[in-house]
Enzyme design. Structure first.
Site, PDB file in Angstrom:
ATOM      1  CB  THR A  53       6.349   0.161  10.870  1.00  0.00           C
ATOM      2  OG1 THR A  53       6.218  -0.195   9.490  1.00  0.00           O
ATOM      3  CG2 THR A  53       7.808   0.292  11.237  1.00  0.00           C
ATOM      4  CB  SER A  54       1.603  -2.958  10.042  1.00  0.00           C
ATOM      5  OG  SER A  54       1.851  -4.233  10.608  1.00  0.00           O
ATOM      6  NE  ARG A  55      -2.999   0.074  14.331  1.00  0.00           N
ATOM      7  CZ  ARG A  55      -2.470   1.229  13.949  1.00  0.00           C
ATOM      8  NH1 ARG A  55      -1.164   1.335  13.757  1.00  0.00           N
ATOM      9  NH2 ARG A  55      -3.236   2.290  13.760  1.00  0.00           N
TER      10      ARG A  55
ATOM     11  N   GLY B 156       0.863  -1.183   0.000  1.00  0.00           N
ATOM     12  CA  GLY B 156       0.000   0.000   0.000  1.00  0.00           C
ATOM     13  C   GLY B 156       0.892   1.223   0.000  1.00  0.00           C
TER      14      GLY B 156
ATOM     15  CD  GLU C 101       1.279  -0.496  20.129  1.00  0.00           C
ATOM     16  OE1 GLU C 101       1.643  -1.318  19.262  1.00  0.00           O
ATOM     17  OE2 GLU C 101       0.877   0.637  19.863  1.00  0.00           O
TER      18      GLU C 101
ATOM     19  CG  HIS D  75       2.406   2.684  17.635  1.00  0.00           C
ATOM     20  ND1 HIS D  75       1.300   1.883  17.740  1.00  0.00           N
ATOM     21  CD2 HIS D  75       2.343   3.254  16.402  1.00  0.00           C
ATOM     22  CE1 HIS D  75       0.584   1.971  16.606  1.00  0.00           C
ATOM     23  NE2 HIS D  75       1.199   2.802  15.785  1.00  0.00           N
TER      24      HIS D  75
ATOM     25  CB  ILE E 194       3.290   2.654   4.848  1.00  0.00           C
ATOM     26  CG1 ILE E 194       2.395   3.806   5.334  1.00  0.00           C
ATOM     27  CG2 ILE E 194       4.567   2.580   5.695  1.00  0.00           C
ATOM     28  CD1 ILE E 194       1.889   3.678   6.766  1.00  0.00           C
TER      29      ILE E 194
HETATM   30  C1  DGY Z   1      -1.396   5.299  12.664  1.00  0.00           C
HETATM   31  O1  DGY Z   1      -1.626   6.491  12.417  1.00  0.00           O
HETATM   32  O2  DGY Z   1      -2.247   4.416  12.525  1.00  0.00           O
HETATM   33  C2  DGY Z   1      -0.026   4.971  13.121  1.00  0.00           C
HETATM   34  O3  DGY Z   1       0.077   3.661  13.514  1.00  0.00           O
HETATM   35  C3  DGY Z   1       0.403   5.897  14.248  1.00  0.00           C
HETATM   36  O4  DGY Z   1       0.671   7.115  13.760  1.00  0.00           O
END
Ligand code: DGY
Length: 335
Positions: A244-246, A159, A275, A296, A161
């Protein structure tokens, strides 16, 4: 005379957004460090008869919250992700939901690279080594790691990112593979323009052939624990996982075992499950030699957070005025 609409903000966001909201509305900001409970949000919305709610990704926004104020017309989250909001319930109640897509793409891709680089070149571990006064001499094999340049980067989820992360691979002359629900010729063409040849492969192939795997999928039912024991076992034992997603996209127990038993070399996580990750969580015994965790902070550049605050304000305004939201989660989710 009609009363000025009220907006409840669950935590202080940058002034760029608050000032804009204050120009038009009564704005009540909860100025605390920790997230409010769901009951607290409900109470405040009810007490204020709030027309708008500005929330963070750490707030659970479900049917109870949406029902707390009958005047509520918009929820605007200071995040691109909206997995903490019950979108169906909002649609049923005709409450608009705004979010902050696009603006944090490049900043989050920067952080994915920071984690990739630090895991490969062991910078956090190196710092800890120096700080512990262990640096006695130059060492021929001291803190060696894999090369980044010329390696293979696997992107799961091409996507915005994911594409921005892949684009940065051009500077490192890396081979790029990606997987996802379908092939994305437009993204491939965009990447080809900067010299990145992104090849669509199935997930098994990507896991087996990548030196670095970077995760860029949203957290939905089909991506929960997308990376579990079987996926981690498919990765080469000298490979590195970056998330870096979830947090929920990775099975934490499986990752713990993978690091313990050396199925993969290292992991860099900006998101975790649970988290926040408590300081005494067992996973942290792998840090810093096998694991680097950041709290995060993917979108945490000053400029990006300011722009996110402005977008939140713009969505809130549109929702209260009954206009289409500039960034509608409903529309972006295809609902
Ligand atoms: C989001 O915006 O969903 C990121 O994970 C945090 O900025």
């Amino acid at each position: 005379m009609t009363a000025t609409p009220t907006v409840y903000v669950t935590r202080k966001i940058p002034e760029a957004g608050l000032a804009r909201l204050r120009d038009r509305y009564e704005v009540v900001v909860r100025d605390e460090k920790l997230p409010p409970s769901k009951a607290h949000i409900e109470r405040r919305l009810a007490d204020l008869d709030a027309d708008g709610l500005v929330c963070l990704l750490s707030d659970t926004i479900d049917a109870d919250v949406l029902d707390a104020s009958s005047d509520l017309s918009v929820v605007s989250t200071f995040s691109v992700g909206y997995d903490h909001i019950d979108l169906e319930a909002a649609i049923e109640r005709d409450v608009a939901v705004g979010h902050t897509p696009g603006v944090l793409t490049e900043t989050t891709a920067d952080l994915a690279w920071a984690l990739l680089m630090t895991c490969a070149r062991r910078t956090v571990e190196g710092h800890a080594y120096v700080e512990a006064d262990e640096w006695e001499t130059w060492g021929p094999t001291l803190l060696t790691g894999p090369d980044v340049h010329g390696a293979t980067l696997g992107i799961i989820g091409l996507g915005n990112i994911g594409t921005a992360t892949a684009r940065r691979a051009a500077g490192f002359e890396m081979a790029v593979r990606y997987s996802g629900r379908s092939r994305k010729p437009d993204r491939e063409a965009e990447l080809a323009e900067v010299g990145v040849d992104a090849t669509y492969v199935d997930r098994e192939e990507l896991l087996a052939e990548s030196d670095f795997v970077s995760l860029h999928v949203p957290l939905v039912e089909s991506t929960e624990e997308l990376i579990g024991a079987s996926e981690l076992r498919q990765m080469p034992d000298d490979s590195i996982l970056v998330n870096t997603s979830r947090g929920g996209v990775v099975d934490t127990d499986a990752l713990d075992t993978a690091l313990e038993e050396g199925w993969i070399a290292r992991a860099g996580l900006d998101v975790t499950d649970p988290e926040p990750l408590p300081g005494d969580h067992p996973l942290l015994r792998h840090a810093p030699s096998r694991l680097v965790v950041t709290p995060h902070i993917g979108s945490a550049s000053i400029g990006t957070r300011d722009r996110m605050a402005e977008m939140v304000a713009a969505c809130t305004e549109a929702g209260i005025e009954g206009e289409p939201l500039p960034h509608s989660a409903r529309q972006d989710a295809g609902l």
